[in-house]
Design a protein around this motif. Structure first.
Motif, PDB file in Angstrom:
ATOM      1  N   GLU A 197       3.021  -7.258   2.387  1.00 50.36           N
ATOM      2  CA  GLU A 197       4.210  -7.628   3.153  1.00 50.36           C
ATOM      3  C   GLU A 197       4.374  -9.152   3.179  1.00 50.36           C
ATOM      4  OE1 GLU A 197       6.693  -5.797   4.447  1.00 50.36           O
ATOM      5  OE2 GLU A 197       5.694  -4.144   3.373  1.00 50.36           O
ATOM      6  N   GLU A 198       3.252  -9.860   3.286  1.00 50.58           N
ATOM      7  CA  GLU A 198       3.314 -11.326   3.285  1.00 50.58           C
ATOM      8  C   GLU A 198       3.853 -11.837   1.949  1.00 50.58           C
ATOM      9  OE1 GLU A 198       0.330 -15.227   3.611  1.00 50.58           O
ATOM     10  OE2 GLU A 198      -0.382 -13.263   4.271  1.00 50.58           O
ATOM     11  N   LEU A 199       3.395 -11.226   0.854  1.00 48.64           N
ATOM     12  CA  LEU A 199       3.864 -11.645  -0.468  1.00 48.64           C
ATOM     13  C   LEU A 199       5.331 -11.290  -0.687  1.00 48.64           C
ATOM     14  CD1 LEU A 199       0.742 -10.690  -2.619  1.00 48.64           C
ATOM     15  CD2 LEU A 199       1.548 -13.000  -2.101  1.00 48.64           C
ATOM     16  N   LYS A 200       5.760 -10.168  -0.108  1.00 50.52           N
ATOM     17  CA  LYS A 200       7.183  -9.811  -0.186  1.00 50.52           C
ATOM     18  C   LYS A 200       8.020 -10.850   0.541  1.00 50.52           C
ATOM     19  CE  LYS A 200       6.757  -4.722  -0.350  1.00 50.52           C
ATOM     20  NZ  LYS A 200       6.991  -3.474   0.421  1.00 50.52           N
ATOM     21  N   THR A 201       7.584 -11.206   1.746  1.00 52.01           N
ATOM     22  CA  THR A 201       8.308 -12.176   2.575  1.00 52.01           C
ATOM     23  C   THR A 201       8.431 -13.520   1.870  1.00 52.01           C
ATOM     24  OG1 THR A 201       7.507 -11.105   4.587  1.00 52.01           O
ATOM     25  CG2 THR A 201       8.337 -13.350   4.812  1.00 52.01           C
ATOM     26  N   LYS A 202       7.385 -13.905   1.150  1.00 45.84           N
ATOM     27  CA  LYS A 202       7.369 -15.201   0.463  1.00 45.84           C
ATOM     28  C   LYS A 202       8.074 -15.147  -0.887  1.00 45.84           C
ATOM     29  CE  LYS A 202       3.244 -17.169   2.631  1.00 45.84           C
ATOM     30  NZ  LYS A 202       1.885 -17.727   2.414  1.00 45.84           N
ATOM     31  N   GLY A 203       8.537 -13.961  -1.283  1.00 40.36           N
ATOM     32  CA  GLY A 203       9.292 -13.842  -2.524  1.00 40.36           C
ATOM     33  C   GLY A 203       8.461 -13.693  -3.774  1.00 40.36           C
ATOM     34  N   LEU A 232      10.954  -5.587  -6.702  1.00 40.43           N
ATOM     35  CA  LEU A 232      11.031  -4.150  -6.952  1.00 40.43           C
ATOM     36  C   LEU A 232      11.637  -3.890  -8.330  1.00 40.43           C
ATOM     37  CD1 LEU A 232      10.486  -1.435  -5.482  1.00 40.43           C
ATOM     38  CD2 LEU A 232      12.869  -1.500  -4.712  1.00 40.43           C
ATOM     39  N   LYS A 233      10.914  -3.105  -9.131  1.00 43.64           N
ATOM     40  CA  LYS A 233      11.421  -2.747 -10.453  1.00 43.64           C
ATOM     41  C   LYS A 233      10.952  -1.344 -10.790  1.00 43.64           C
ATOM     42  CE  LYS A 233       9.763  -4.166 -14.518  1.00 43.64           C
ATOM     43  NZ  LYS A 233       9.410  -5.034 -15.674  1.00 43.64           N
ATOM     44  N   GLU A 234      11.913  -0.465 -11.142  1.00 42.16           N
ATOM     45  CA  GLU A 234      11.612   0.920 -11.530  1.00 42.16           C
ATOM     46  C   GLU A 234      10.771   1.636 -10.475  1.00 42.16           C
ATOM     47  OE1 GLU A 234       9.767   0.523 -15.315  1.00 42.16           O
ATOM     48  OE2 GLU A 234      11.609  -0.097 -16.346  1.00 42.16           O
ATOM     49  N   GLY A 235      11.060   1.342  -9.218  1.00 42.87           N
ATOM     50  CA  GLY A 235      10.413   2.042  -8.110  1.00 42.87           C
ATOM     51  C   GLY A 235       9.072   1.471  -7.687  1.00 42.87           C
ATOM     52  N   ALA A 236       8.536   0.481  -8.434  1.00 39.35           N
ATOM     53  CA  ALA A 236       7.241  -0.126  -8.095  1.00 39.35           C
ATOM     54  C   ALA A 236       7.430  -1.582  -7.692  1.00 39.35           C
ATOM     55  CB  ALA A 236       6.296  -0.038  -9.290  1.00 39.35           C
ATOM     56  N   TRP A 237       6.493  -2.084  -6.885  1.00 47.81           N
ATOM     57  CA  TRP A 237       6.522  -3.495  -6.500  1.00 47.81           C
ATOM     58  C   TRP A 237       5.593  -4.283  -7.422  1.00 47.81           C
ATOM     59  CZ3 TRP A 237       9.719  -5.833  -3.104  1.00 47.81           C
ATOM     60  CH2 TRP A 237      10.439  -5.007  -2.236  1.00 47.81           C
ATOM     61  N   TRP A 238       6.135  -5.382  -7.989  1.00 49.91           N
ATOM     62  CA  TRP A 238       5.417  -6.196  -8.965  1.00 49.91           C
ATOM     63  C   TRP A 238       5.135  -7.584  -8.400  1.00 49.91           C
ATOM     64  CZ3 TRP A 238       4.857  -4.798 -14.414  1.00 49.91           C
ATOM     65  CH2 TRP A 238       5.345  -3.518 -14.706  1.00 49.91           C
ATOM     66  N   PHE A 239       3.975  -8.134  -8.764  1.00 50.04           N
ATOM     67  CA  PHE A 239       3.661  -9.515  -8.395  1.00 50.04           C
ATOM     68  C   PHE A 239       4.234 -10.439  -9.455  1.00 50.04           C
ATOM     69  CE2 PHE A 239       0.861 -13.264  -8.825  1.00 50.04           C
ATOM     70  CZ  PHE A 239       1.068 -13.818  -7.562  1.00 50.04           C
ATOM     71  N   ASP A 276       3.558 -10.190 -15.337  1.00 48.09           N
ATOM     72  CA  ASP A 276       3.636  -9.699 -13.969  1.00 48.09           C
ATOM     73  C   ASP A 276       2.815  -8.423 -13.838  1.00 48.09           C
ATOM     74  OD1 ASP A 276       5.309 -11.805 -13.677  1.00 48.09           O
ATOM     75  OD2 ASP A 276       7.137 -10.643 -13.369  1.00 48.09           O
ATOM     76  N   GLU A 277       2.327  -8.150 -12.622  1.00 46.51           N
ATOM     77  CA  GLU A 277       1.404  -7.046 -12.405  1.00 46.51           C
ATOM     78  C   GLU A 277       1.885  -6.153 -11.265  1.00 46.51           C
ATOM     79  OE1 GLU A 277      -2.551  -5.298 -13.255  1.00 46.51           O
ATOM     80  OE2 GLU A 277      -1.230  -6.679 -14.323  1.00 46.51           O
ATOM     81  N   VAL A 278       1.735  -4.834 -11.432  1.00 41.91           N
ATOM     82  CA  VAL A 278       2.101  -3.891 -10.368  1.00 41.91           C
ATOM     83  C   VAL A 278       1.124  -4.023  -9.212  1.00 41.91           C
ATOM     84  CG1 VAL A 278       2.394  -1.458  -9.736  1.00 41.91           C
ATOM     85  CG2 VAL A 278       3.166  -2.273 -11.971  1.00 41.91           C
ATOM     86  N   VAL A 279       1.676  -4.098  -8.002  1.00 43.04           N
ATOM     87  CA  VAL A 279       0.868  -4.205  -6.786  1.00 43.04           C
ATOM     88  C   VAL A 279       0.969  -2.914  -5.964  1.00 43.04           C
ATOM     89  CG1 VAL A 279       0.583  -5.458  -4.610  1.00 43.04           C
ATOM     90  CG2 VAL A 279       1.040  -6.722  -6.707  1.00 43.04           C
ATOM     91  N   ILE A 280       2.180  -2.347  -5.930  1.00 40.50           N
ATOM     92  CA  ILE A 280       2.378  -1.061  -5.249  1.00 40.50           C
ATOM     93  C   ILE A 280       3.064  -0.108  -6.230  1.00 40.50           C
ATOM     94  CG2 ILE A 280       3.381   0.134  -3.261  1.00 40.50           C
ATOM     95  CD1 ILE A 280       3.478  -2.578  -1.829  1.00 40.50           C
ATOM     96  N   ARG A 281       2.429   1.037  -6.475  1.00 43.40           N
ATOM     97  CA  ARG A 281       2.946   1.999  -7.452  1.00 43.40           C
ATOM     98  C   ARG A 281       4.214   2.689  -6.928  1.00 43.40           C
ATOM     99  NH1 ARG A 281      -2.619   3.060  -7.015  1.00 43.40           N
ATOM    100  NH2 ARG A 281      -3.864   2.473  -8.859  1.00 43.40           N
ATOM    101  N   LYS A 282       4.827   3.433  -7.827  1.00 46.58           N
ATOM    102  CA  LYS A 282       6.038   4.187  -7.450  1.00 46.58           C
ATOM    103  C   LYS A 282       5.778   5.155  -6.312  1.00 46.58           C
ATOM    104  CE  LYS A 282       7.999   4.134 -12.131  1.00 46.58           C
ATOM    105  NZ  LYS A 282       8.426   4.973 -13.281  1.00 46.58           N
ATOM    106  N   PHE A 332      -5.378  -4.234  -7.886  1.00 48.84           N
ATOM    107  CA  PHE A 332      -5.013  -5.647  -7.764  1.00 48.84           C
ATOM    108  C   PHE A 332      -4.610  -5.972  -6.330  1.00 48.84           C
ATOM    109  CE2 PHE A 332      -1.734  -9.083  -8.919  1.00 48.84           C
ATOM    110  CZ  PHE A 332      -2.686 -10.094  -8.873  1.00 48.84           C
ATOM    111  N   ALA A 333      -3.879  -5.070  -5.698  1.00 52.23           N
ATOM    112  CA  ALA A 333      -3.467  -5.284  -4.302  1.00 52.23           C
ATOM    113  C   ALA A 333      -4.686  -5.381  -3.392  1.00 52.23           C
ATOM    114  CB  ALA A 333      -2.559  -4.146  -3.840  1.00 52.23           C
TER     115      ALA A 333
END
Length: 559
Positions: A279-285, A289-296, A306-312, A319-320
């Motif tokens: 959530e902190e990384l989301k807030t900081k930008g 979100l891409k194809e249903g997953a959250w990427w760093f 870029d790396e997936v942090v939260i899967r679909k 990594f998360a």
């Protein structure tokens, strides 16, 4: 006291003073003095110390390095009590040749330091060294063993260099590998209970898994046969993880390693720390979100993907969890965090540093040692398989065959970034071909000299009561110089994260001692010379013992 550092500091101050005089006297001009080094040159003909400041100043001063070097030499103090002569050689190195007087202080410093020679004053920094951290799904293998020897030796070196050190094992007790482990345990449980089973694809097939399930059945029977599959896997996994961790702890303790902290990955999930950091990384930008997953977002400058942090499916990736874990390390107040990883994690380093920077921490506070593979050989043949598990040779099997001392020394002899060929036959040899035996024998030989002296009624004297200037042979002066280097070697090994540096140092010292001992008598000499040589022997003994100690290797008094 570190005599070498004292000399280097003295030479550094003399160079700075000469540079200031050169500038004010109009010899040459510069904006600022660059960060130059004073180090021991590889070749003896280049002096005791060499300095690169002239080469670094060439562009600023618009002069050749040789001319700058000569100007500096001309402005150094005349008739200096430390310096015998100075010259400019090669591309502009300033080479210092020292008088021998300072070497006779070396035994006094070692004597006054007692058994703690080489120990530095506290530097006021807290360091965490995390190493091994193998999945608790099987026995430790050779890669884990090399990481253990490197990490523990490095922790010892850092502690000796004055850091406050904490050793940590990260227990990977969550995620896909634990789910697969549970399915493997369940299949073996049903098999041993005489029920139909289906072994998972890519499951853990080692004999050690079968043994763990047998232990469960011996303790609790077959009551889980009719249980809910989820509950069955949970109970089996809980039992197996506890047993595996105890086994890992036992193996590592036999290897001379004790951890301060065993940190559970599952605790990051249970405490909500992973969700918190994402959530902190989301807030900081930094997450998108891409194809249903959250990427760093690694950033274009990093050169990393870029790396997936939260899967679909909403579940965090490894990594998360690792980001949350490293944030936790810094929250615990560590000034410096060091990880020992296998070379296969190479691509993960830059991403982790980028994640740390995204969280507002200096990525330079994290260092990662990447170590290459170990290949075991016996009689020139590559050894791949364990006799017990049918897979990789385990740490326990290696210790049973070659012992802790040989294993520890062999694993740290080479730089972590080089492949290591471990010769099991060589590690067992009680001869000077075996590096660890060669070094240990140096310590035992000196102890034997001291016992012979004691039987003859000869006492080891305080260096202040001995004429140390009688140690005038070139070999004796070189031994004194080598003993003097030990505290500086500890500092350099800590700064460069290079435990192999101490292994190389003590091998060199042992070689110099054996050569000296084979050509010169110690006890059967005139009394004053005998007493001086005994003092020299004692100084060497302490350094060999302390060198082996930081590498986790014993220093036997008899062999």
């Amino acid at each position: 006291m570190d005599l070498v550092k004292k000399i280097q500091d003295d030479l550094r101050q003399k160079i700075v003073t000469a540079l200031e005089k050169a500038k004010t006297g109009g010899k040459f001009n510069y904006q600022e003095i660059p960060a130059f080094v004073i180090e021991v040159p590889r070749e003896k003909q280049h002096g005791d110390y060499a300095c690169n400041v002239a080469m670094l100043l060439a562009r600023q001063a618009r002069m050749s390095p040789v001319a700058i070097g000569q100007a500096i030499i001309d402005l150094l103090p005349q008739n200096d009590p430390l310096i015998s002569r100075v010259e400019v050689k090669g591309a502009g190195f300033i080479n210092f040749f020292l008088k021998e007087d300072w070497l006779f202080d070396v035994p006094r410093v070692v004597w006054q330091s007692g058994e703690s020679y080489g120990q530095h004053k506290p530097v006021g920094k807290k360091v965490q060294v995390e190493f091994v951290s193998a999945n608790p799904t099987g026995d430790l293998h050779m890669g884990n063993a090399r990481g253990g020897a490197i990490g523990d030796s490095l922790a010892n070196i850092l502690s000796m260099a004055g850091y406050e050190v904490e050793r940590e094992y990260y227990v990977n007790d969550a995620g896909n590998q634990i789910e697969l482990f549970g399915l493997s345990l369940e299949a073996r449980y049903l098999e041993l209970c005489g029920c139909e089973f289906r072994f998972p694809e890519g499951g853990y097939e080692g004999q050690d898994v079968v043994e763990t399930v047998r232990h469960f059945i011996e303790a609790y029977g077959d009551y889980l046969v009719g249980a809910n599959p989820y509950e069955r896997r949970q109970k089996l996994t809980e039992f197996a993880l506890k047993e595996k961790l105890e086994s890992i702890k036992t193996s590592l303790e036999a290897f001379g390693i004790r951890y301060d902290v065993w940190f559970s990955e599952q605790s990051l999930h249970d405490s909500g720390k992973i969700e918190e950091v994402t959530e902190e990384l989301k807030t900081k930008g930094y997450l998108y979100l891409k194809e249903g997953a959250w990427w760093f977002r690694a950033g274009e400058d990093s050169g990393e993907k870029d790396e997936v942090v939260i899967r679909k499916n909403g579940l965090p990736t490894y990594f998360a969890a690792d980001i949350a874990y490293h944030k936790n390390k810094f929250e615990r107040g560590f000034d410096w965090v060091i990880n020992v990883w296998g070379a296969d994690h190479h691509g993960h380093v830059a991403r982790m540093k980028a994640a740390i920077a995204a969280l507002g921490y200096d990525p330079n506070r994290l260092d990662v040692i990447l170590m290459q593979l170990v290949r075991l050989y016996r009689g020139g043949e590559l050894v791949r398989m364990s006799k017990r598990t049918g897979t990789l040779v385990t740490l326990d099997e290696l210790l049973e065959e070659v012992g802790k001392d040989a294993a520890r020394f062999f694993f740290v002899m080479r730089s972590p970034d080089s492949h290591l060929d471990f010769d099991m036959e060589l590690a067992q040899k009680q001869s000077q071909e075996n590096p660890v035996y060669y070094v240990q024998y140096a310590h035992a030989r000196i102890c034997s000299i001291m016992r012979q002296a004691e039987r003859a009624g000869i006492l080891l004297k305080n260096p202040d009561e001995v004429n140390l200037r009688l140690l005038c042979l070139p070999e004796e002066l070189e031994l004194l110089r080598k003993v003097a280097e030990f505290p500086n070697e500890i500092s350099m090994a800590a700064a460069t994260l290079s435990p192999h540096r101490i292994a190389r140092y003590v091998l060199d010292l042992a070689g110099m001692f054996h050569s000296y001992y084979n050509h010169h008598r110690v006890l059967n000499e005139e009394e004053n010379l005998r007493d001086a040589r005994m003092v020299l022997m004692e100084a060497i003994r302490r350094v060999v013992k302390n060198s082996l100690g930081v590498l986790g290797v014993s220093a036997p008094e008899r062999m």
